[in-house]
Design a protein around this motif. Structure first.
Motif, PDB file in Angstrom:
ATOM      1  N   GLN A 177       0.847  -1.186   0.000  1.00 32.46           N
ATOM      2  CA  GLN A 177       0.000   0.000   0.000  1.00 32.46           C
ATOM      3  C   GLN A 177       0.888   1.244   0.000  1.00 32.46           C
ATOM      4  OE1 GLN A 177      -2.502  -0.248   3.460  1.00 32.46           O
ATOM      5  NE2 GLN A 177      -3.421  -2.209   2.862  1.00 32.46           N
ATOM      6  N   ALA A 178       0.486   2.242  -0.805  1.00 38.26           N
ATOM      7  CA  ALA A 178       1.179   3.527  -0.831  1.00 38.26           C
ATOM      8  C   ALA A 178       0.166   4.580  -1.264  1.00 38.26           C
ATOM      9  CB  ALA A 178       2.368   3.504  -1.770  1.00 38.26           C
ATOM     10  N   GLY A 179      -0.449   5.254  -0.298  1.00 41.82           N
ATOM     11  CA  GLY A 179      -1.479   6.235  -0.637  1.00 41.82           C
ATOM     12  C   GLY A 179      -2.619   5.584  -1.393  1.00 41.82           C
ATOM     13  N   PRO A 180      -2.912   6.043  -2.636  1.00 41.31           N
ATOM     14  CA  PRO A 180      -4.033   5.472  -3.400  1.00 41.31           C
ATOM     15  C   PRO A 180      -3.692   4.142  -4.061  1.00 41.31           C
ATOM     16  CG  PRO A 180      -2.964   7.191  -4.680  1.00 41.31           C
ATOM     17  CD  PRO A 180      -2.300   7.186  -3.325  1.00 41.31           C
ATOM     18  N   LEU A 181      -2.458   3.685  -3.944  1.00 47.85           N
ATOM     19  CA  LEU A 181      -2.030   2.470  -4.637  1.00 47.85           C
ATOM     20  C   LEU A 181      -2.197   1.247  -3.745  1.00 47.85           C
ATOM     21  CD1 LEU A 181       1.118   1.927  -6.783  1.00 47.85           C
ATOM     22  CD2 LEU A 181       0.800   0.488  -4.782  1.00 47.85           C
ATOM     23  N   ARG A 182      -2.729   0.176  -4.347  1.00 48.68           N
ATOM     24  CA  ARG A 182      -2.795  -1.143  -3.722  1.00 48.68           C
ATOM     25  C   ARG A 182      -2.236  -2.146  -4.720  1.00 48.68           C
ATOM     26  NH1 ARG A 182      -3.738   1.987  -0.434  1.00 48.68           N
ATOM     27  NH2 ARG A 182      -5.326   2.035   1.198  1.00 48.68           N
ATOM     28  N   ALA A 183      -1.268  -2.941  -4.290  1.00 55.35           N
ATOM     29  CA  ALA A 183      -0.654  -3.917  -5.194  1.00 55.35           C
ATOM     30  C   ALA A 183      -0.600  -5.273  -4.519  1.00 55.35           C
ATOM     31  CB  ALA A 183       0.754  -3.470  -5.582  1.00 55.35           C
ATOM     32  N   SER A 184      -0.787  -6.331  -5.300  1.00 52.26           N
ATOM     33  CA  SER A 184      -0.652  -7.697  -4.829  1.00 52.26           C
ATOM     34  C   SER A 184       0.455  -8.343  -5.646  1.00 52.26           C
ATOM     35  CB  SER A 184      -1.971  -8.452  -5.011  1.00 52.26           C
ATOM     36  OG  SER A 184      -1.846  -9.790  -4.579  1.00 52.26           O
ATOM     37  N   VAL A 185       1.477  -8.882  -4.952  1.00 52.42           N
ATOM     38  CA  VAL A 185       2.663  -9.322  -5.692  1.00 52.42           C
ATOM     39  C   VAL A 185       3.141 -10.692  -5.227  1.00 52.42           C
ATOM     40  CG1 VAL A 185       3.444  -6.977  -6.148  1.00 52.42           C
ATOM     41  CG2 VAL A 185       4.210  -8.116  -4.084  1.00 52.42           C
ATOM     42  N   ARG A 186       3.659 -11.426  -6.185  1.00 51.97           N
ATOM     43  CA  ARG A 186       4.382 -12.683  -5.955  1.00 51.97           C
ATOM     44  C   ARG A 186       5.555 -12.730  -6.922  1.00 51.97           C
ATOM     45  NH1 ARG A 186      -0.850 -15.574  -5.550  1.00 51.97           N
ATOM     46  NH2 ARG A 186      -0.999 -16.658  -3.549  1.00 51.97           N
ATOM     47  N   ASP A 187       6.701 -13.192  -6.459  1.00 46.11           N
ATOM     48  CA  ASP A 187       7.849 -13.468  -7.310  1.00 46.11           C
ATOM     49  C   ASP A 187       8.118 -12.323  -8.289  1.00 46.11           C
ATOM     50  OD1 ASP A 187       9.991 -14.882  -8.258  1.00 46.11           O
ATOM     51  OD2 ASP A 187       8.809 -16.055  -9.693  1.00 46.11           O
ATOM     52  N   THR A 188       8.441 -11.168  -7.741  1.00 44.95           N
ATOM     53  CA  THR A 188       8.668  -9.995  -8.583  1.00 44.95           C
ATOM     54  C   THR A 188       9.571  -8.992  -7.879  1.00 44.95           C
ATOM     55  OG1 THR A 188       7.562  -8.219  -9.812  1.00 44.95           O
ATOM     56  CG2 THR A 188       6.620  -8.816  -7.712  1.00 44.95           C
ATOM     57  N   ASP A 189      10.228  -8.140  -8.664  1.00 44.79           N
ATOM     58  CA  ASP A 189      11.036  -7.033  -8.149  1.00 44.79           C
ATOM     59  C   ASP A 189      10.451  -5.738  -8.700  1.00 44.79           C
ATOM     60  OD1 ASP A 189      12.627  -9.053  -7.154  1.00 44.79           O
ATOM     61  OD2 ASP A 189      14.192  -8.829  -8.683  1.00 44.79           O
ATOM     62  N   PHE A 190      10.253  -4.765  -7.843  1.00 41.07           N
ATOM     63  CA  PHE A 190       9.621  -3.516  -8.284  1.00 41.07           C
ATOM     64  C   PHE A 190       9.933  -2.401  -7.284  1.00 41.07           C
ATOM     65  CE2 PHE A 190       6.839  -5.618  -5.383  1.00 41.07           C
ATOM     66  CZ  PHE A 190       6.208  -4.621  -4.660  1.00 41.07           C
ATOM     67  N   ALA A 191       9.696  -1.161  -7.711  1.00 39.66           N
ATOM     68  CA  ALA A 191       9.925   0.014  -6.860  1.00 39.66           C
ATOM     69  C   ALA A 191       8.645   0.829  -6.768  1.00 39.66           C
ATOM     70  CB  ALA A 191      11.059   0.874  -7.416  1.00 39.66           C
ATOM     71  N   VAL A 192       8.431   1.424  -5.601  1.00 45.60           N
ATOM     72  CA  VAL A 192       7.284   2.301  -5.375  1.00 45.60           C
ATOM     73  C   VAL A 192       7.799   3.620  -4.819  1.00 45.60           C
ATOM     74  CG1 VAL A 192       5.107   2.648  -4.159  1.00 45.60           C
ATOM     75  CG2 VAL A 192       5.773   0.343  -4.883  1.00 45.60           C
ATOM     76  N   ARG A 193       7.339   4.708  -5.406  1.00 48.16           N
ATOM     77  CA  ARG A 193       7.634   6.038  -4.881  1.00 48.16           C
ATOM     78  C   ARG A 193       6.304   6.699  -4.516  1.00 48.16           C
ATOM     79  NH1 ARG A 193      11.157  10.901  -7.693  1.00 48.16           N
ATOM     80  NH2 ARG A 193      12.784   9.302  -7.494  1.00 48.16           N
ATOM     81  N   TYR A 194       6.224   7.240  -3.300  1.00 46.31           N
ATOM     82  CA  TYR A 194       5.006   7.908  -2.866  1.00 46.31           C
ATOM     83  C   TYR A 194       5.359   9.276  -2.304  1.00 46.31           C
ATOM     84  CZ  TYR A 194       0.667   8.870  -0.325  1.00 46.31           C
ATOM     85  OH  TYR A 194      -0.487   9.462   0.156  1.00 46.31           O
ATOM     86  N   LEU A 195       5.103  10.304  -3.106  1.00 44.66           N
ATOM     87  CA  LEU A 195       5.397  11.684  -2.736  1.00 44.66           C
ATOM     88  C   LEU A 195       4.252  12.584  -3.197  1.00 44.66           C
ATOM     89  CD1 LEU A 195       9.143  11.854  -3.895  1.00 44.66           C
ATOM     90  CD2 LEU A 195       8.327  11.644  -1.533  1.00 44.66           C
ATOM     91  N   ASP A 196       3.925  13.572  -2.366  1.00 46.40           N
ATOM     92  CA  ASP A 196       2.932  14.591  -2.730  1.00 46.40           C
ATOM     93  C   ASP A 196       1.593  13.991  -3.164  1.00 46.40           C
ATOM     94  OD1 ASP A 196       4.878  16.592  -2.250  1.00 46.40           O
ATOM     95  OD2 ASP A 196       5.678  16.315  -4.273  1.00 46.40           O
ATOM     96  N   GLY A 197       1.180  12.924  -2.497  1.00 47.10           N
ATOM     97  CA  GLY A 197      -0.146  12.366  -2.753  1.00 47.10           C
ATOM     98  C   GLY A 197      -0.242  11.470  -3.968  1.00 47.10           C
ATOM     99  N   GLU A 198       0.852  11.252  -4.681  1.00 46.47           N
ATOM    100  CA  GLU A 198       0.832  10.405  -5.878  1.00 46.47           C
ATOM    101  C   GLU A 198       1.831   9.269  -5.720  1.00 46.47           C
ATOM    102  OE1 GLU A 198       0.340  11.832 -10.145  1.00 46.47           O
ATOM    103  OE2 GLU A 198       2.477  11.321 -10.134  1.00 46.47           O
ATOM    104  N   ALA A 199       1.403   8.083  -6.096  1.00 43.57           N
ATOM    105  CA  ALA A 199       2.274   6.913  -6.049  1.00 43.57           C
ATOM    106  C   ALA A 199       2.685   6.526  -7.461  1.00 43.57           C
ATOM    107  CB  ALA A 199       1.566   5.745  -5.374  1.00 43.57           C
ATOM    108  N   GLN A 200       3.916   6.082  -7.586  1.00 44.96           N
ATOM    109  CA  GLN A 200       4.412   5.607  -8.876  1.00 44.96           C
ATOM    110  C   GLN A 200       5.074   4.254  -8.677  1.00 44.96           C
ATOM    111  OE1 GLN A 200       7.557   7.860 -10.948  1.00 44.96           O
ATOM    112  NE2 GLN A 200       6.306   7.668 -12.791  1.00 44.96           N
ATOM    113  N   LEU A 201       4.731   3.306  -9.534  1.00 44.55           N
ATOM    114  CA  LEU A 201       5.268   1.956  -9.435  1.00 44.55           C
ATOM    115  C   LEU A 201       6.011   1.609 -10.704  1.00 44.55           C
ATOM    116  CD1 LEU A 201       3.760  -1.122  -7.811  1.00 44.55           C
ATOM    117  CD2 LEU A 201       4.475  -1.332 -10.194  1.00 44.55           C
TER     118      LEU A 201
END
Length: 320
Positions: A177-201
């Motif tokens: 979870q990151a602000g408005p973002l909800r993600a469900s993950v298995r067997d993966t590599d990823f980055a999340v940035r959450y600044l100023d009310g916006e999330a980026q994956l």
């Protein structure tokens, strides 16, 4: 009757502060199109009186918005006990005001940060391992919490940026979870940035199932990126992952980026204030590969390749 000593400031003190504030606002405007003579005169003024440097930092805060101005006022009284006698007297106001204003970025969102299990300060990165074996790298100035909810691991990025490495070992999916973002993950590599009310994956390996507002759902695959804000998903993109995720390897990579964008990113790692007054300079395209744990060296290199003047003070760098 003998006069008793008083801790109240003498009349000259508020007059001096008022004078310094007025002059600081004049300098703030003058430096928008500064000549070499202007810069030299400004540096002379900055060190001429103890209150000048602090007044300029407060003026810069006012110029850039109310939150910093409020922080400057609230934290002003802490300046003497904060730095003591470690710096030369005429630099104390500058260093104190700049350092205390930086507290806004680290502690300003106090309710959010009180929810965190792990925090990083400006310029710091931290490695974590969750109960389900997932590895997390927290980037600069971030707040992170994790828990197990109904038997499922949940990771919450409350502020900042994090890189996740989730192995496929038959574990329940990790919910992120990151602000408005909800993600469900298995067997993966990823980055999340959450600044100023916006999330980026950004997905580097595997797939990520995302949910935004209004039950919007989307699946991202390796090499893809998307932003999620209060209004929902932005367009799906395929960015340069080498550049966008360079921070994971301790680097900052820029390719033909305006200096304004480069400075905005370097500010996230510099434990001080970076000020630029030249609008034309900020449009100069920059290409480079820098260590993110050496932001001051990066600023020096940027000044060199853009032929800019760099003026360094305690907790403050001015680029002209």
């Amino acid at each position: 009757m003998t006069d008793q000593p008083s801790d109240r400031p003498t009349p000259a003190e508020p007059d001096a502060r008022a004078r310094a504030r007025s002059e600081a606002m004049d300098w703030l405007i003058r430096l928008q199109c500064a000549s070499a003579e202007d810069t030299e005169a400004f540096e002379h003024w900055l060190g001429a009186e103890p209150e000048n440097a602090e007044a300029y930092v407060e003026a810069e805060a006012l110029w850039n918005g109310a939150p910093l101005r409020q922080a400057a006022g609230v934290l002003h009284e802490q300046r003497k006990r904060s730095l003591g006698g470690r710096l030369r007297s005429h630099w104390k106001p500058l260093a104190t005001a700049a350092v205390l204003l930086l507290g806004l970025f680290t502690f300003g969102n106090l309710p959010v940060r009180l929810q965190a299990d792990h925090l990083t300060v400006v310029g710091e990165r931290q490695r974590l391992q969750l109960d389900n074996g997932a590895k997390v790298l927290l980037n600069t100035n971030s707040a992170f919490a994790s828990e197990v909810r109904d038997g499922h691991p949940v990771a919450r990025l409350l502020q900042g940026e994090a890189y996740f490495e989730v192995a496929g070992q038959g574990q329940p999916p990790l919910e992120v979870q990151a602000g408005p973002l909800r993600a469900s993950v298995r067997d993966t590599d990823f980055a999340v940035r959450y600044l100023d009310g916006e999330a980026q994956l950004r997905v580097q390996r595997g797939d990520v199932d995302l949910q935004g507002s209004a039950d919007q759902r989307i699946r991202l695959s390796a090499g893809e990126s998307i932003s999620v804000g209060p209004a929902g998903f932005g367009p799906r993109q395929r960015p340069d992952m080498r550049q966008d995720l360079a921070w994971v390897d301790g680097r900052l990579i820029f390719e033909n980026c305006p200096l304004s964008q480069v400075l905005a990113e370097v500010r996230r790692y510099y434990p001080g204030w970076i000020i630029s007054h030249n609008a034309e300079l900020e449009q100069v395209a920059v290409t480079g590969n820098y260590r993110l744990d050496q932001p001051l060296e990066t600023l020096r290199a940027l000044a060199h390749i853009t032929s800019a003047q760099l003026h360094e003070y305690p907790a403050l760098v001015i680029l002209n």
